[in-house]
Design an enzyme around this catalytic site. Structure first.
Site, PDB file in Angstrom:
ATOM      1  N   GLY A   1       0.633  -1.492   0.299  1.00  0.00           N
ATOM      2  CA  GLY A   1       0.228  -0.295   0.301  1.00  0.00           C
ATOM      3  C   GLY A   1       0.889   1.273   0.265  1.00  0.00           C
TER       4      GLY A   1
ATOM      5  N   GLN B   1       2.515   9.997   1.722  1.00  0.00           N
ATOM      6  CA  GLN B   1       4.209   9.294   1.742  1.00  0.00           C
ATOM      7  C   GLN B   1       5.005   9.219   0.349  1.00  0.00           C
ATOM      8  OE1 GLN B   1       2.283   5.085   2.360  1.00  0.00           O
ATOM      9  NE2 GLN B   1       4.169   4.875   3.489  1.00  0.00           N
TER      10      GLN B   1
ATOM     11  N   CYS C   1       6.136  -0.028   7.852  1.00  0.00           N
ATOM     12  CA  CYS C   1       5.875   1.356   7.110  1.00  0.00           C
ATOM     13  C   CYS C   1       6.872   1.631   5.790  1.00  0.00           C
ATOM     14  CB  CYS C   1       5.070   2.277   7.221  1.00  0.00           C
ATOM     15  SG  CYS C   1       4.986   4.199   6.592  1.00  0.00           S
ATOM     16  N   LEU C   2       5.787   2.078   3.952  1.00  0.00           N
ATOM     17  CA  LEU C   2       7.448   2.320   3.553  1.00  0.00           C
ATOM     18  C   LEU C   2       8.377   3.494   3.907  1.00  0.00           C
ATOM     19  CD1 LEU C   2       5.655   1.944   0.124  1.00  0.00           C
ATOM     20  CD2 LEU C   2       7.517  -0.248   1.035  1.00  0.00           C
TER      21      LEU C   2
ATOM     22  N   HIS D   1      -2.843   7.037   7.277  1.00  0.00           N
ATOM     23  CA  HIS D   1      -2.051   8.385   6.429  1.00  0.00           C
ATOM     24  C   HIS D   1      -2.542   9.659   6.116  1.00  0.00           C
ATOM     25  CE1 HIS D   1       3.126   6.315   6.378  1.00  0.00           C
ATOM     26  NE2 HIS D   1       2.031   4.923   5.342  1.00  0.00           N
TER      27      HIS D   1
END
Length: 165
Positions: free
Chosen positions: A43, A48, A88-89, A134
């Site tokens: 995701g 982000q 989380c990226l 987010h």
């Protein structure tokens, strides 16, 4: 399009609704899917990548078709919860178990402007909740007590030459 990393303030912005789903929005979604796939994520939310838009993309696994969620809203969550190790990226290398509702019902528009209300459970529901966070400026680490949060973030911060609490 580039990834935004913690502790960047862009990750704390509550996003704006998208007024017009046009080619620009579709292009953002396409690029976000590409970045998510290249980064090995499941995701990716607009904040982000530095965008103040209520938009996220999801691909539950490599075989699944990517999904685009525009102006999403969770309208119901299950009473049953499950725990799963989240990451989380935008905070690479930080993982920890987090309890979340096992199922969600979500309203959203796709990249073509079509409206959907769908129910998801298990892993996809978890991804959706993570990405919805987010859009509200919330990171998965925010659910932990400060002491644990700092312990989890310490190696990440040190590795990047940032001051840990």
């Amino acid at each position: 399009m580039e990834m935004v990393f913690y502790p960047n303030d862009l990750l704390r912005v509550k996003t704006k609704q998208i007024e017009n789903i046009d080619d620009k929005i579709r292009d953002y979604a396409k690029k976000m899917i590409e970045l998510m796939d290249i980064s090995g994520g499941v995701g990716l939310a607009a904040p982000q990548v530095g965008l103040d838009l209520a938009l996220f993309v999801v691909r539950e696994n490599k075989m699944a078709r990517p999904l685009v969620f525009i102006n999403p809203s969770i309208i119901e969550t299950s009473y049953e919860f499950s725990s799963y190790k989240e990451g989380c990226l935008s905070i690479p290398g930080v993982y920890y178990d987090l309890m979340r509702p096992k199922a969600v019902v979500i309203n959203f528009h796709d990249e073509n402007g079509k409206s959907f209300t769908i129910e998801n459970s298990d892993f996809l529901a978890r991804i959706i909740q993570h990405e919805m966070d987010h859009l509200n400026g919330v990171l998965f680490i925010d659910y932990y007590e400060e002491k644990l949060k700092n312990k989890l973030l310490k190696p990440y911060m040190r590795e990047r030459g940032l001051k840990a609490k």
